[in-house]
Design a protein around this motif. Structure first.
Motif: not given
Length: 391
Positions: A19, A22-23, A26, A31, A58-59, A62, A65-66, A310
């Protein structure tokens, strides 16, 4: 390599390692380009290694979405999109820099602007090469080192992608070879980027090479942990000045050892559910293909599933002994039947226990239980095939 599940010493960050990775990808990378870019949608360009980094963490949803509308391979021929900005996530190699300059130089660049993020520290001469091209420099929106060059394989583990390390470090011709030094240097860089992501500065401990007696010469093979430890420490020392908010004193522990401390492990069989799946089933990485009833009920069809974090059943059972995992699956199935009125009715009607196929048929009639049944029946099937393979 795995990480301790305890919270980070830097403030109790309870996110999993995947996670956290991933953050960073992304938010810290994708971002961050929104501030200066006028393009609503962007193109994301990666090389063969960085695309794996991204796919482990990441998928596609994801990334979309960015604000990424298209993902491209750096080395494939690409359609010019001069109205869109591009985000480059690449390794800092000479070949990649040549491709970047080729894309953005001249009168007709492929993209309007380039936001460039390197997976590890870039050499000064390569930065100078970029700055030297007067047509490219005004089109560079960002030039940044992400220091993220590892594969986050699960919530607590990562790999550095060195499948030939055993050959390159311990073969007869390893000593003095270019591959030996290159392998250790790359390992050191990638391990260091893990600590860059976690904002941790470790005490580096390593196994010192010991000679049998004074007449025995220490070989390059024996010095592996020592050299790797030195490489990691050098990288971390640079982070203290190059990465904002990087700790200035040690915050955790890193232990570097070689296989000689546990020589039996490579030749014994691991009996955990995770290991048995990878040893006995035809899996491609974490991908498993199994047969499920088709929607029209006439035949079966193949379905790809990912055995990853998941999936709550996988997360619970992956490190359990196969015998324990089988018992837990049986208990889960029994518990589901006891709480599901439709399942109880089916059992009363047939007078027997529910099979995996019976459960799969129930999914069509009870869509609200679809996800739960799918996961249970998947793992029951996996357990059955493992049991057959063990006989």
């Amino acid at each position: 390599m795995s990480l301790d599940s305890d919270a980070s010493s830097q403030g109790g960050d309870h996110r999993s390692f995947r996670q956290m990775t991933r953050d960073r990808l992304l938010f810290e990378m994708l971002r961050s380009t929104r501030k200066d870019s006028k393009s609503t949608w962007k193109v994301l360009i990666m090389d063969k290694f960085t695309v794996k980094i991204m796919s482990y963490a990441c998928k596609m949803a994801d990334i979309t979405e960015e604000g990424v509308s298209l993902v491209e391979d750096l080395y494939k021929r690409r359609q010019p999109l001069p109205s869109l900005d591009a985000i480059y996530f690449i390794q800092p190699t000479k070949e990649n820099i040549v491709m970047l300059l080729s894309d953005m130089s001249g009168r007709s660049p492929l993209y309007k602007k380039a936001y460039v993020f390197f997976s590890s520290p870039i050499q000064r001469e390569l930065v100078a090469q970029i700055k030297k091209d007067s047509s490219v420099l005004p089109r560079i929106g960002a030039l940044s080192e992400m220091n993220l060059e590892y594969f986050a394989i699960d919530s607590q583990g990562f790999i550095t992608d060195h499948e030939r390390a055993l050959e390159e470090l311990f073969s007869e011709n390893a000593e003095g070879s270019h591959k030996y030094n290159a392998c250790l240097n790359t390992m050191a860089t990638r391990i260091s980027t893990v600590f860059a992501s976690m904002r941790e500065f470790p005490h580096v401990h390593y196994r010192v090479a010991k000679t049998i007696d004074a007449s025995t010469m220490t070989t390059l093979r024996d010095l592996g942990p020592t050299k790797l430890a030195a490489g990691v420490w050098n990288c971390l020392a640079k982070y203290k000045t190059s990465i904002p908010e990087f700790p200035q004193t040690e915050t955790c522990e890193l232990l570097i050892v070689d296989r000689s401390i546990d020589q039996i492990a490579p030749i014994i069989h691991e009996w955990t559910y995770d290991a048995m799946c990878h040893d006995l089933l035809c899996m491609d990485g974490n991908k498993y293909v199994h047969e499920v009833p088709s929607t029209n009920g006439s035949a079966t069809e193949k379905k790809e599933v990912l055995l990853e974090d998941h999936d709550p059943v996988w997360l619970e059972l992956r490190h359990a002994h196969i015998a324990d995992a089988s018992e837990r699956l049986h208990d889960k199935m029994t518990n589901f039947i006891s709480k599901n009125k439709a399942a109880q009715l089916h059992q009363a009607r047939t007078g027997g226990e529910l099979s995996t196929r019976d459960l799969q048929k129930m999914v069509q009639a009870l869509p609200q239980y679809s996800d739960q049944i799918d996961k249970l029946s998947l793992h029951v099937e996996v357990g059955y095939y493992i049991s057959c393979a063990m006989l």
